[in-house]
Scaffold this motif. Structure first.
Motif, PDB file in Angstrom:
ATOM      1  N   VAL A 268       6.542   0.696 -17.279  1.00  6.41           N
ATOM      2  CA  VAL A 268       6.762   0.462 -18.387  1.00  6.41           C
ATOM      3  C   VAL A 268       7.132   2.033 -18.933  1.00  6.41           C
ATOM      4  CG1 VAL A 268       6.259  -0.106 -20.881  1.00  6.41           C
ATOM      5  CG2 VAL A 268       5.454  -1.462 -19.028  1.00  6.41           C
ATOM      6  N   MET A 269       8.686   2.119 -19.279  1.00 10.98           N
ATOM      7  CA  MET A 269       9.090   3.337 -19.516  1.00 10.98           C
ATOM      8  C   MET A 269       9.408   3.683 -20.985  1.00 10.98           C
ATOM      9  SD  MET A 269      11.251   4.131 -15.735  1.00 10.98           S
ATOM     10  CE  MET A 269      12.733   3.241 -16.338  1.00 10.98           C
TER      11      MET A 269
ATOM     12  N   GLY B 106       9.832   9.599 -22.548  1.00 13.16           N
ATOM     13  CA  GLY B 106       8.532   9.413 -23.086  1.00 13.16           C
ATOM     14  C   GLY B 106       7.556   9.145 -21.802  1.00 13.16           C
ATOM     15  N   THR B 107       6.645   8.389 -21.791  1.00 16.72           N
ATOM     16  CA  THR B 107       5.711   8.333 -20.920  1.00 16.72           C
ATOM     17  C   THR B 107       5.899   7.233 -19.956  1.00 16.72           C
ATOM     18  OG1 THR B 107       4.307   6.505 -22.174  1.00 16.72           O
ATOM     19  CG2 THR B 107       3.687   8.834 -22.419  1.00 16.72           C
ATOM     20  N   VAL B 108       5.493   7.186 -18.804  1.00 16.40           N
ATOM     21  CA  VAL B 108       5.645   5.929 -17.811  1.00 16.40           C
ATOM     22  C   VAL B 108       4.319   5.702 -17.414  1.00 16.40           C
ATOM     23  CG1 VAL B 108       6.467   5.328 -15.588  1.00 16.40           C
ATOM     24  CG2 VAL B 108       7.700   7.031 -16.928  1.00 16.40           C
TER      25      VAL B 108
ATOM     26  N   ARG C 107       6.388  10.334 -10.338  1.00 18.44           N
ATOM     27  CA  ARG C 107       7.437  10.453  -9.452  1.00 18.44           C
ATOM     28  C   ARG C 107       8.582   9.844 -10.111  1.00 18.44           C
ATOM     29  NH1 ARG C 107       7.361   9.640  -3.806  1.00 18.44           N
ATOM     30  NH2 ARG C 107       9.679  10.498  -4.019  1.00 18.44           N
ATOM     31  N   VAL C 108       8.274   8.415 -10.584  1.00 20.79           N
ATOM     32  CA  VAL C 108       9.285   7.558 -11.242  1.00 20.79           C
ATOM     33  C   VAL C 108       9.669   8.598 -12.630  1.00 20.79           C
ATOM     34  CG1 VAL C 108       9.649   5.534 -12.853  1.00 20.79           C
ATOM     35  CG2 VAL C 108       8.516   5.392 -10.672  1.00 20.79           C
ATOM     36  N   ARG C 109       8.837   9.271 -13.331  1.00 16.44           N
ATOM     37  CA  ARG C 109       9.416   9.876 -14.460  1.00 16.44           C
ATOM     38  C   ARG C 109      10.190  11.005 -14.023  1.00 16.44           C
ATOM     39  NH1 ARG C 109       8.648  13.687 -18.438  1.00 16.44           N
ATOM     40  NH2 ARG C 109       8.715  12.844 -20.617  1.00 16.44           N
ATOM     41  N   ALA C 110       9.827  11.762 -12.982  1.00 20.65           N
ATOM     42  CA  ALA C 110      10.802  12.673 -12.116  1.00 20.65           C
ATOM     43  C   ALA C 110      11.995  12.023 -11.900  1.00 20.65           C
ATOM     44  CB  ALA C 110      10.048  13.482 -11.390  1.00 20.65           C
ATOM     45  N   HIS C 111      11.904  11.088 -11.192  1.00 15.55           N
ATOM     46  CA  HIS C 111      13.369  10.396 -10.618  1.00 15.55           C
ATOM     47  C   HIS C 111      14.196  10.273 -11.794  1.00 15.55           C
ATOM     48  CE1 HIS C 111      15.559   8.252  -7.761  1.00 15.55           C
ATOM     49  NE2 HIS C 111      15.554   7.118  -8.491  1.00 15.55           N
ATOM     50  N   PHE C 112      13.669   9.826 -12.924  1.00 16.80           N
ATOM     51  CA  PHE C 112      14.371   9.544 -14.111  1.00 16.80           C
ATOM     52  C   PHE C 112      14.487  10.745 -15.325  1.00 16.80           C
ATOM     53  CE2 PHE C 112      13.546   5.267 -12.867  1.00 16.80           C
ATOM     54  CZ  PHE C 112      14.967   4.671 -12.627  1.00 16.80           C
ATOM     55  N   ALA C 113      14.261  11.812 -14.687  1.00 16.52           N
ATOM     56  CA  ALA C 113      14.488  13.019 -15.541  1.00 16.52           C
ATOM     57  C   ALA C 113      15.892  13.139 -16.211  1.00 16.52           C
ATOM     58  CB  ALA C 113      14.233  14.427 -14.674  1.00 16.52           C
ATOM     59  N   GLY C 114      15.761  13.369 -17.551  1.00  8.74           N
ATOM     60  CA  GLY C 114      16.953  13.272 -18.486  1.00  8.74           C
ATOM     61  C   GLY C 114      17.224  12.086 -18.844  1.00  8.74           C
ATOM     62  N   VAL C 115      16.740  10.965 -18.392  1.00  6.87           N
ATOM     63  CA  VAL C 115      16.815   9.716 -18.862  1.00  6.87           C
ATOM     64  C   VAL C 115      15.669   9.264 -19.735  1.00  6.87           C
ATOM     65  CG1 VAL C 115      17.174   7.094 -18.288  1.00  6.87           C
ATOM     66  CG2 VAL C 115      18.582   9.133 -17.088  1.00  6.87           C
ATOM     67  N   VAL C 116      14.505   9.327 -18.937  1.00  9.06           N
ATOM     68  CA  VAL C 116      13.117   8.977 -19.523  1.00  9.06           C
ATOM     69  C   VAL C 116      12.445   9.938 -20.333  1.00  9.06           C
ATOM     70  CG1 VAL C 116      10.860   8.150 -19.054  1.00  9.06           C
ATOM     71  CG2 VAL C 116      12.810   7.096 -17.760  1.00  9.06           C
TER      72      VAL C 116
ATOM     73  N   ALA D  48       0.824  -1.251  -0.118  1.00  9.95           N
ATOM     74  CA  ALA D  48      -0.033   0.037   0.005  1.00  9.95           C
ATOM     75  C   ALA D  48       0.913   1.207  -0.022  1.00  9.95           C
ATOM     76  CB  ALA D  48      -0.778  -0.002   1.159  1.00  9.95           C
ATOM     77  N   LEU D  49       2.110   1.119   0.616  1.00  7.80           N
ATOM     78  CA  LEU D  49       2.795   2.457   0.709  1.00  7.80           C
ATOM     79  C   LEU D  49       3.493   2.464  -0.687  1.00  7.80           C
ATOM     80  CD1 LEU D  49       4.399   4.695   2.355  1.00  7.80           C
ATOM     81  CD2 LEU D  49       6.070   2.855   2.943  1.00  7.80           C
ATOM     82  N   LEU D  50       3.815   1.366  -1.234  1.00  6.94           N
ATOM     83  CA  LEU D  50       4.556   1.543  -2.692  1.00  6.94           C
ATOM     84  C   LEU D  50       3.433   2.156  -3.612  1.00  6.94           C
ATOM     85  CD1 LEU D  50       6.411  -1.782  -2.999  1.00  6.94           C
ATOM     86  CD2 LEU D  50       7.275   0.309  -2.252  1.00  6.94           C
ATOM     87  N   LEU D  51       2.158   1.621  -3.419  1.00  4.35           N
ATOM     88  CA  LEU D  51       1.002   2.333  -4.398  1.00  4.35           C
ATOM     89  C   LEU D  51       1.140   3.735  -4.236  1.00  4.35           C
ATOM     90  CD1 LEU D  51      -1.886  -0.173  -3.966  1.00  4.35           C
ATOM     91  CD2 LEU D  51      -0.922   0.312  -6.110  1.00  4.35           C
ATOM     92  N   ARG D  52       0.837   4.272  -2.984  1.00  2.00           N
ATOM     93  CA  ARG D  52       0.812   5.795  -2.700  1.00  2.00           C
ATOM     94  C   ARG D  52       2.061   6.626  -3.248  1.00  2.00           C
ATOM     95  NH1 ARG D  52       1.330   6.626   3.002  1.00  2.00           N
ATOM     96  NH2 ARG D  52       3.085   7.537   2.608  1.00  2.00           N
ATOM     97  N   GLU D  53       3.151   5.842  -2.809  1.00  2.00           N
ATOM     98  CA  GLU D  53       4.194   6.751  -2.946  1.00  2.00           C
ATOM     99  C   GLU D  53       5.177   6.711  -4.444  1.00  2.00           C
ATOM    100  OE1 GLU D  53       6.196   8.949  -0.935  1.00  2.00           O
ATOM    101  OE2 GLU D  53       4.248   8.730   0.318  1.00  2.00           O
ATOM    102  N   VAL D  54       5.040   5.685  -4.969  1.00  2.00           N
ATOM    103  CA  VAL D  54       5.907   5.225  -6.376  1.00  2.00           C
ATOM    104  C   VAL D  54       4.849   5.481  -7.280  1.00  2.00           C
ATOM    105  CG1 VAL D  54       7.591   4.101  -7.465  1.00  2.00           C
ATOM    106  CG2 VAL D  54       7.218   3.932  -4.891  1.00  2.00           C
ATOM    107  N   THR D  55       4.487   6.642  -7.840  1.00  2.00           N
ATOM    108  CA  THR D  55       3.484   7.022  -8.946  1.00  2.00           C
ATOM    109  C   THR D  55       4.150   6.983 -10.293  1.00  2.00           C
ATOM    110  OG1 THR D  55       3.683   9.357  -8.691  1.00  2.00           O
ATOM    111  CG2 THR D  55       1.984   8.227  -7.267  1.00  2.00           C
ATOM    112  N   PRO D  56       3.642   6.942 -11.237  1.00  2.00           N
ATOM    113  CA  PRO D  56       4.517   7.187 -12.620  1.00  2.00           C
ATOM    114  C   PRO D  56       4.933   8.494 -12.715  1.00  2.00           C
ATOM    115  CG  PRO D  56       2.084   5.985 -13.154  1.00  2.00           C
ATOM    116  CD  PRO D  56       2.205   6.482 -11.325  1.00  2.00           C
TER     117      PRO D  56
END
Length: 104
Positions: A68-69, A52-54, A41-50, A31-39
Motif C-alpha cells: 500500500v503506497m 508517502g509511506t509504503v 526497495r519498493v519506495r526506492a524503485h518508485f522514487a519521484g512517484v511515491v 521466500a525470495l520475494l519476501l527477502r528481496e521486495v521490501t517496502p
C-alpha cells in the motif's frame, strides 16, 4: 533477474493511494520475494512517484505480498495530469524491479 520472471502483479488505486499485489508464480519463490521486495526497495524503485509511506502485507497462504503506497498518484487519479501513472501502470513498473538470486 527481473520480478516479472517470478511473479505477476495486480493493482488498484483509491484517491492518492496505490495498492499493488505481487504474486509468485511458484510457491517456492515466495521466500525470495519476501527477502528481496521490501517496502524500502519498493519506495526506492518508485522514487519521484511515491511520496508517502509504503506498507507491506505478507500473504503466505497465497504466495503474495501486498504493498500500500501512500501519496503515490499525484493527488489522486481524478486530479493527476499524469498519463496513466496509476494502479495498473505501477504494477507493470514493479515487475521491472531487479532482484538478486541466492548463490547456488
Amino acid at each position: 533477474m527481473k520480478l516479472h520472471e517470478l511473479a505477476h502483479a495486480r493493482a488498484g488505486d483509491k484517491g492518492d493511494i496505490s495498492n499493488l499485489s505481487l504474486i509468485a508464480y511458484q510457491r517456492k519463490d515466495y521466500a525470495l520475494l519476501l527477502r528481496e521486495v521490501t517496502p524500502e526497495r519498493v519506495r526506492a524503485h518508485f522514487a519521484g512517484v511515491v511520496h508517502g509511506t509504503v506498507t507491506r502485507y505478507e500473504l503466505p497462504q497465497l504466495g503474495a505480498l501486498n504493498f500500500v503506497m501512500q501519496q503515490a498518484l499525484g493527488g489522486g487519479v481524478t486530479r493527476s495530469l499524469a498519463l496513466d501513472a496509476h494502479g495498473k501502470c505501477l504494477g507493470a513498473a514493479l515487475l521491472a524491479m531487479e532482484i538478486t538470486l541466492p548463490a547456488s
